[in-house]
Write an enzyme that holds these catalytic residues in place. Structure first.
Site, short mmCIF file in Angstrom:
data_model
loop_
_atom_site.label_atom_id
_atom_site.label_comp_id
_atom_site.label_asym_id
_atom_site.label_seq_id
_atom_site.Cartn_x
_atom_site.Cartn_y
_atom_site.Cartn_z
N ASP A 1 0.88 -1.19 0.00
CA ASP A 1 0.00 0.00 0.00
C ASP A 1 0.90 1.23 0.00
OD1 ASP A 1 -3.03 -0.90 1.90
OD2 ASP A 1 -1.83 -2.08 0.49
N LYS B 1 -6.86 3.30 -3.31
CA LYS B 1 -7.25 3.30 -1.90
C LYS B 1 -7.47 4.73 -1.44
CE LYS B 1 -5.15 1.93 2.57
NZ LYS B 1 -4.04 1.20 3.18
N LYS C 1 -10.22 0.20 -2.36
CA LYS C 1 -10.14 -0.04 -0.91
C LYS C 1 -10.41 1.24 -0.15
CE LYS C 1 -6.83 -1.38 2.72
NZ LYS C 1 -5.54 -2.03 3.03
#
Lengths: 486, 297, 287
Positions: free
Chosen positions: B134, B197, B233
């Site tokens: 991430d 995300k 996400k």
């Protein structure tokens, strides 16, 4: 690192989520509401009102006749003078009471509205009933401020007003009619639509709870003949009508030569205009809101979708994809987006026009969904390859059917939008403020929504141009039809 | 002189209205139970604190592998999400269970280190056993209008990931408008993100429904245009079952049922797991629950 | 024979930030009735309490102004409902404390309720009455709209202590402002009771703050506070009025003077307008 195998996909569906109706207590039969009381109609006639989603009868309601009408007018006349003589603040306090009672009984009203009319509970609960209460609340506050809303001029009420409302927003339309009329010191006789009388009758009970002076509000349920009789009766000072253009014209003719005030809120074939620079995903949402809200049973529905040709393919694709997510079914289910068509007659009208559209050569696409066995239903439908000459582009369908037409330039969009005998509403989707205002100025429409659609507020005047009617409801403008200004 | 970017148009009022309307979906009974299990299977169970230790991470991992021992039908979470220094511990703890190891990287959360350092951090995390990385976009570059640099960095980090999947964090709370969220989403996808995300979870705001909806719409258009599937996400701010289920509704009604899978949708959270389990129990017992009935790591 | 029941006596506190607190100074003042009999003690507010109240009002202002006009109207109407429900008690209090005639006391409370109802009905109409579209001689959409001025200080009259206070703060609230008010010094109980009424009326914390104590100390402190946007002087004291005017000049505060407590409804537009700012905006009409 190994890539993990895909986990099993689960199909996740919403379970039924019915709003419970068992706290609702309806009488088996309702009489007419005159002089602050329910009584058997002098006509002796009554008829059942039916749930259009199940075709089951809900209650019997009176079909008022000429004697009931005359009696209501006399009672209203007797009550009106004292009502008008009350200080504005006191009149306002009655209206505040009604607003608060509507809020207290909101859930019951929402469930009954859905059962009687067929619209999704989510709409009755979140839009119809709250707006109706808000309308009473707002006009309650005008009762002692009339001079501020009428440019400082003294105003006299008209007297006894006859008000006829349609079946698509029964309680909300009743509020739009009664609240300003009463705030200005008139007495009102309301005739609800034939297929949706119940919430008006509950409103009558609320008037009793609020101890509104008897005679100030009368509710005469009935059919088309009742309405026609009311309009032609002696002793009324004004008629306010919301409904079809055909009946509106009929009323206007019937009042010829009589000194009776008139406001009309009639049909529409409103253009929803999408420009190339619009926020397209939001525009699609607005298109859906414009034509599938309340199954398209909306006078100001955005039934003509005018899309700039450069983005027509994208809009059509997105719209079609979005339409397939609409959930049609039991109006009392909280997840339902599209409810039942209000009556068999209305369903027939929709089907006739849709068939005409197909015959004329337009391309029809209807979403596939499970249609319940009983009840009246029409699945959301889009027509493409539509020409301005087609009936589906000209006539009001009043159903969940949108016709998509294209344009190349702003001038063309305006011309097409105005090319209608109607002029109720329009939508403009663009990212450029200057365009939004320029197009708004050019449209012959009483309500122009920019980057939104079907938003209503008690303070925002609403009404049409041309054959969509005259007179406005909402805001200070909504007071003027109910007073004589000195 | 750098070219001034052209932003896509997103209408804030309309987006928030749509997100709010979708919050009214009533998820009851079997749909609720199923939705809860689905949400659990999509969780990246996260701990990103200065105070994280191997002990803490092992306990978290155990919970991710088996969240509800007495309810075997409740699946494992999708992943555990930790700082690079704890990746090897996490790897050991979840090996063989199917639970992925996600590692933050690129000088998370602020991203204010040299590119060389951020790339090296990524390579180390992957070498230590991370299945997923991430990363954070450089807001320093983005807010200064340097889209080319933002894209180039994502491309390089993607390369440094090797076989690991890359999630690109936009840190939407720091972006000026929904237009920017949509724009950043698109350039991140064009640069090769496997997932986009919302947040680091360290800013004031996390994954608001409006932001999530904008990003889902960006993915819809991108996937339609290119054929490449990119996942989404939300992270930060999803702390109740109601919020988690709302996320599922947003996905279902924007991208469709095909997207309701951990392959395409994750939720970055920690405390929401116990609320999901509590609601799940209530679905069985009919009783409103209490916190003590569920283990805390 | 059962002994007479011992009454539980009320503590009168200041109403600040939605809560009831004693003065930070710890001081009190006795409240005497019209016969100089001791009735209660009240917390005696200090300059620091004024400071804290203004801070609370400032913090609450954006939220209050950001609510829909409809919402503000509903809150004011609810305050009317709550005040009505206590009208008998408050009327009796005026009789006992001030020696008012019962009918006059009842009328005063009823009038105060009606003032709240009246202003509840103003919130969503002010924009239409004060604002509008300006037909400028160029291709622009130009419109003017009223906005709340911000934080408003109120100095209430000594009498009528309830009606005078409400007539001064209702216009401020209706227009979207937050308020710091100094209650009647001689008859402070009704003002502090108003705090209780507001606290049950969905009035957000900090939107109304009520202080009691020595007017000569508190009013100048309030009037001199640089973070106040306007001051409503309903005190009816020429010297104090002049001082408030001078203090206002330091930061160009707006000053609304109220001389007649009884015409809060007739005088409403003047009071509302004085506590708003009119913003005019222009946007081109052209694609």
């Amino acid at each position: 690192m190994t890539v993990t195998p895909e986990r099993t996909r689960v199909r996740w569906d919403y379970s039924p989520a019915p709003e419970s109706a068992d706290h609702v207590r309806l009488r088996d039969a309702y009489g007419v509401f005159v002089g602050g009381e329910f009584a058997d109609p002098r006509s002796g006639a009554s008829a059942p009102t039916v749930n259009p989603a199940t075709e089951e009868p809900l209650a019997d309601v009176a079909v008022a006749g000429p004697e009931d009408i005359a009696h209501a007018i006399a009672t209203a006349r007797a009550a009106q003078e004292k009502w008008a003589a009350l200080p504005g603040l006191e009149r306002g306090k009655y209206l505040f009471r009604i607003a608060r009672l509507m809020q207290e009984r909101a859930r019951e009203l929402a469930v009954v509205e859905t059962m009687d009319g067929g619209k999704p509970i989510r709409e009755s609960r979140d839009i119809d009933i709250p707006l109706a209460a808000a309308h009473f609340f707002s006009y309650a506050g005008w009762a002692d401020k009339l001079s501020y809303g009428l440019a400082g001029r003294g105003a006299q009420p008209l007297g006894v007003v006859a008000q006829i409302v349609p079946w698509n927003f029964p309680l909300l339309m009743a509020a739009w009619k009664l609240a300003p009329a009463l705030a200005c010191g008139n007495a009102a006789i309301l005739k609800p639509a034939e297929t949706t009388p119940l919430t008006a009758l509950l409103l009558a009970e609320i008037c009793q709870e609020a101890e509104l002076p008897p005679g100030v509000v009368s509710i005469l349920t009935g059919d088309g003949a009742t309405g026609a009789g009311l309009v032609r009766a002696e002793g009324i000072d004004k008629v306010a009508f919301t409904g079809s253009t055909a009946v509106g014209k009929d009323i206007q003719a019937a009042l010829a030569g009589r000194d009776v005030g008139l406001t009309l809120e009639l049909g529409g074939k409103s253009a929803n205009i999408v420009f190339e620079d619009a926020a397209l995903d939001q525009a699609v949402e607005g298109i859906v809101q414009g034509i599938f809200f309340n199954q398209g049973h909306v006078c100001c529905a955005g039934s003509r979708l005018l899309v700039q040709e450069s983005v027509a393919e994208a809009v059509e694709a997105k719209l079609w994809e979005r339409m397939q997510k609409l959930r049609l079914g039991d109006p009392l289910d909280k997840n339902t987006d599209v409810g039942a068509v209000n009556s068999g007659e209305q369903l027939e009208r929709i089907e006739t026009l849709v068939a005409a559209g197909e015959e004329e050569g337009a391309t029809r696409r209807t979403i596939s969904c499970d249609i319940p066995e009983r009840g009246h239903w029409f699945a959301p439908t889009m027509f493409t390859a539509v020409s301005p000459v087609h009936r589906i582009a000209v006539e009001e369908i009043f159903g969940p059917v949108v016709s998509l037409l294209t344009f190349r330039t702003q001038a063309e969009a305006i011309e097409k939008a105005n090319n209608s005998k109607y002029g109720l509403a329009a939508g403009i989707w663009t990212d450029k403020g200057g365009r939004a205002f320029e197009v708004a100025s050019a449209l012959q429409a009483g309500v122009v929504w920019q980057n939104t659609y079907n938003h209503f507020d008690p303070t925002a005047a609403f009404g049409g141009y041309k054959e969509s009617g005259f007179g406005r409801e909402g805001g200070a403008a909504g007071l003027r039809p109910y007073v004589r200004v000195r | 002189m750098r070219t001034v970017r052209r932003l896509p148009h997103v209408d804030r009022v309309a987006i928030e209205e749509r997100a709010a309307t979708l919050a009214k979906r009533s998820i009851k009974a079997e749909a609720k139970q199923q939705g809860i299990r689905l949400a659990v299977s999509m969780l990246d169970l996260t701990t990103l604190e200065g105070a994280d230790t191997p002990g803490k991470v092992r306990q978290l991992a155990a919970k991710a592998v088996c969240p509800a021992p007495h309810r075997p039908e409740v699946p494992s979470c999708a992943a555990v999400c930790v700082y690079p220094a704890l990746v090897s511990t996490a790897r050991e703890a979840v090996d063989g269970t199917g639970v992925q190891v996600a590692s933050v990287s690129t000088a998370f959360p602020a991203g204010q280190s040299s590119l060389a350092v951020r790339l090296e951090e990524t390579r180390e995390a992957v070498a230590a056993g991370a299945d997923e990385i991430d990363m954070v976009i450089s807001r320093q570059a983005y807010l200064a209008g340097d889209d080319a640099r933002v894209v180039d960095e994502i491309v390089q980090v993607r390369e440094a990931c090797g076989d690991a999947h890359l999630k690109v964090i936009l840190e939407t709370a720091e972006l000026p408008s929904y237009d920017h969220v949509r724009h950043a989403s698109t350039i991140a996808m064009e640069a090769g993100a496997d997932f986009i995300k919302t947040s680091t979870g360290k800013a004031k705001l996390g994954a608001t429904p409006g932001v999530v909806l904008v990003m889902l719409e960006a993915i819809r258009d991108y996937t339609q245009r290119t054929g490449r599937v990119v996942g989404m996400k939300p992270a930060g701010g999803v702390s109740t079952s109601k919020q988690a289920l709302h996320m599922l509704v947003l996905v279902k009604e924007t991208l469709g049922d095909d997207w309701l899978t951990p392959e395409r949708f994750r939720i970055g959270a920690s405390s929401v797991l116990n609320d999901l389990l509590m609601q799940y129990e209530k679905g069985h017992s009919g009783r409103y629950g209490r916190a003590e009935d569920f283990s805390k790591e | 024979m059962t002994p007479a029941r011992v009454a539980v006596r009320k503590t009168y506190k200041l109403y600040v930030r939605g809560a009831f607190a004693r003065s930070e100074s710890g001081r009190h003042d006795p409240v005497l009735d019209h016969g100089s009999r001791h009735v209660a003690n009240i917390a005696r507010a200090s300059r620091k309490d004024v400071r804290d109240a203004v801070k609370a009002a400032r913090k609450a202002q954006a939220g209050w102004a950001g609510k829909t006009a409809y919402n503000r109207g509903q809150v004011l109407y609810r305050a009317a409902e709550a005040l009505e429900s206590r009208s008998a008690e408050l009327a009796q209090q005026a009789v006992d404390l001030r020696g008012a005639a019962p009918a006059a006391a009842r009328d005063e409370v009823a009038a105060a309720v009606d003032v709240l109802v009246h202003y509840a009905g103003w919130t969503d109409k002010l924009a239409a009455v004060l604002g509008g579209v300006n037909p400028v001689a160029a291709p622009f959409l130009s419109f003017s709209m009223p906005e709340p001025t911000g934080v408003v200080g109120v100095v209430a009259p000594e009498e009528p202590e309830l009606l005078g206070l409400i007539g001064a703060l209702a216009p401020a609230l209706a227009a979207g402002n937050t308020v710091v008010a100094i209650c009647s010094e001689r008859w402070p109980l009704a003002g502090l009771d108003l705090g209780e009424v507001l606290a049950v009326s969905d009035v957000p914390a900090g939107v109304v703050n009520l202080l009691a104590g020595r007017r000569a100390e508190l009013a100048p402190a309030l009037g001199a506070h640089r973070d106040l946007n306007a001051i409503v002087d309903a005190a009816g004291d020429a010297e104090l009025g002049a001082e408030l005017d001078r203090l206002a000049a330091e930061t160009v505060k707006r000053v609304l003077r109220i001389r007649e407590a009884g015409d809060a409804r007739e005088d409403s537009l003047r009071r509302l307008e004085a506590l708003t700012e009119l913003k005019t905006a222009w946007h081109p009409i052209g694609a």
